[in-house]
Design a protein around this motif. Structure first.
Motif, short mmCIF file in Angstrom:
data_model
loop_
_atom_site.label_atom_id
_atom_site.label_comp_id
_atom_site.label_asym_id
_atom_site.label_seq_id
_atom_site.Cartn_x
_atom_site.Cartn_y
_atom_site.Cartn_z
N UNK A 34 0.82 -1.14 0.07
CA UNK A 34 -0.03 0.08 0.02
C UNK A 34 1.01 1.18 -0.04
N UNK A 35 1.88 1.29 0.91
CA UNK A 35 2.81 2.54 0.78
C UNK A 35 3.56 2.46 -0.51
N UNK A 36 3.89 1.47 -1.01
CA UNK A 36 4.62 1.47 -2.17
C UNK A 36 3.62 1.98 -3.59
N UNK A 37 2.17 1.66 -3.39
CA UNK A 37 1.22 2.34 -4.38
C UNK A 37 0.84 3.54 -4.03
N UNK A 38 0.98 4.09 -2.71
CA UNK A 38 0.57 5.52 -2.48
C UNK A 38 1.80 6.38 -3.04
N UNK A 39 2.86 5.94 -3.13
CA UNK A 39 4.09 6.54 -3.63
C UNK A 39 4.25 6.43 -5.07
N UNK A 40 3.41 5.87 -5.75
CA UNK A 40 3.10 5.99 -7.08
C UNK A 40 4.48 5.02 -7.56
N UNK A 41 4.63 3.98 -7.21
CA UNK A 41 6.05 3.28 -7.59
C UNK A 41 5.63 2.52 -9.00
N UNK A 42 6.56 2.13 -9.52
CA UNK A 42 6.19 1.23 -10.80
C UNK A 42 5.44 0.02 -10.45
N UNK A 43 5.00 -0.31 -11.56
CA UNK A 43 4.05 -1.62 -11.33
C UNK A 43 4.80 -2.98 -11.23
N UNK A 44 4.15 -3.89 -10.71
CA UNK A 44 4.80 -5.27 -10.31
C UNK A 44 5.54 -5.21 -9.15
N UNK A 45 5.19 -4.36 -8.13
CA UNK A 45 6.14 -4.45 -6.94
C UNK A 45 5.57 -5.60 -6.01
N UNK A 46 4.22 -5.58 -6.23
CA UNK A 46 3.73 -6.65 -5.27
C UNK A 46 4.01 -8.21 -5.16
N UNK A 47 4.29 -8.63 -6.24
CA UNK A 47 4.61 -9.99 -6.51
C UNK A 47 5.90 -10.43 -5.63
N UNK A 48 7.17 -9.35 -5.92
CA UNK A 48 8.08 -9.91 -4.88
C UNK A 48 8.03 -9.65 -3.52
N UNK A 49 7.28 -8.51 -3.19
CA UNK A 49 7.02 -8.35 -1.84
C UNK A 49 6.31 -9.57 -1.19
N UNK A 50 5.35 -10.16 -1.69
CA UNK A 50 4.45 -11.42 -1.18
C UNK A 50 5.29 -12.39 -1.31
N UNK A 51 6.25 -12.59 -2.32
CA UNK A 51 7.03 -13.81 -2.46
C UNK A 51 7.99 -13.79 -1.07
N UNK A 52 8.56 -12.66 -0.74
CA UNK A 52 9.11 -12.58 0.17
C UNK A 52 8.24 -12.92 1.79
#
Length: 355
Positions: A34-52
């Motif tokens: 959510x924080x990365x999404x609010x910061x308007x980060x690049x797409x595709x950040x969710x998969x590696x975060x949840x893999x971790x």
């Protein structure tokens, strides 16, 4: 049927701790996304975060259940919350099956490796217990046989030789008494081992005044070694330590007797206790000849050979008594160590003060 239930229980055990840990890790992963999404980060950040997150859950929990749960929740979160169109499930997204298989593979592989490591640790612990038990049995067999032989020899000499002078008879009977006292000490150690068992839960602890336990051990010690001066130092305020008083008293008796017997020149022993960092720290110091450096690494594991003990007579083995001390202290959740001083040796052990 029972075997199948047992296998399922081992593979998919339920634990409230693991459930809460899984929830916390997944919530933290979602919060980071959510924080990365609010910061308007690049797409595709969710998969590696949840893999971790799946990796951490699989590593820190027991069995496969919570790793699989984390894999499923992670895939759903990535698809439903953090992939366009947001807040809608879309199973037609390119690469979705690969994402799910990746999460699943990470979970299964990590859980399998974690289970294997834990099994190896359990086997190593069991092997160490068997090794210690074997060392104790070998030590006990000699420590019991030798005094019994001396007692039989001394009493037989008195009974079979009526012409012995009163002084000779008294000397033989004193030898028999000394050997009997040593045999009692060995039996006390055996009883202590029996009370400890293999499960720490068998130790029944209650708050006991540390100074009284030390004083009782000193009182018994002075019966056998009246020539050795023993002093006790304790805090002015009453220090209550959760312990099994009989077992801890046995620890003090073993340490005192080792100091008197193996210190050779020991004339003074000092016992002290103080509270430090949530532990009661007990110290036994003597002014004897100290501990041979080559014996320090194996001092507590019961592997000291009788020929290596300081008495050299093969019947005063300190390996058994010290291994019993360490087993008792560990069963109480404490630790134990030994070192040489400039004029003697020092044994220190700690017991937790938590009730």
């Amino acid at each position: 049927m029972r075997h199948q239930k047992s296998l399922l229980h081992r593979l998919f055990p339920f634990s409230l701790r693991d459930l809460l840990l899984t929830a916390v890790i997944l919530i933290c992963a979602a919060g980071l996304c959510f924080l990365l999404q609010i910061a308007d980060s690049i797409a595709g950040f969710a998969s590696p975060v949840f893999v971790l997150a799946v990796l951490l859950v699989s590593r820190l929990t027991t069995g496969y259940l919570y790793g699989l749960i984390a894999a499923v929740v992670g895939v759903v979160c990535v698809n439903f919350i953090f992939t366009y169109p947001y807040w809608a499930l879309n199973f037609t997204i390119s690469g979705y099956p690969l994402t799910f298989l990746t999460f699943l593979a990470v979970s299964i592989i990590t859980c399998a490796l974690t289970t294997q490591v834990r099994q190896q640790e359990r086997l190593r612990s069991e092997n160490e217990k068997e090794k210690m038990r074997g060392n104790l049995l070998r030590s006990v067999s000699h420590d019991i046989r030798t005094p019994l032989t001396s007692i039989v020899g001394a009493t037989s000499a008195v009974l079979e030789n009526p012409g012995l002078s009163p002084g000779e008879q008294q000397a033989l009977l004193e030898d028999a008494r000394n050997e009997a006292q040593w045999l009692i000490q060995v039996v006390e150690n055996l009883l202590s081992i029996t009370r400890i068992g293999d499960d720490q839960a068998r130790i029944t602890k209650s708050p006991e005044p540390a100074e009284e336990i030390m004083g009782e051990a000193v009182r018994k010690f002075r019966r056998r070694f009246p020539s050795v001066t023993v002093s006790v130092e304790a805090p002015e305020d009453l220090l209550l330590v959760p312990m099994d008083p009989i077992l801890i008293e046995q620890v003090f008796l073993n340490l005192l007797e080792n100091a008197a017997t193996h210190g050779k020149t020991t004339t003074q022993i000092r016992l002290s206790v103080r509270a430090r960092d949530g532990f009661a720290l007990f110290t036994v110091q003597d002014n004897g000849c100290g501990i041979p450096e080559k014996e320090l690494p194996s001092l507590f594991d019961g592997t000291l050979k009788h020929s290596e003990t300081s008495s050299g007579d093969g019947k005063r083995n300190m390996g058994l008594g010290l291994s019993v001390c360490l087993a008792i202290v560990r069963a109480h959740g404490g630790s134990m160590e030994a070192k040489n001083l400039s004029d003697g040796a020092e044994f220190t052990f700690s017991l937790p003060l938590e009730a």
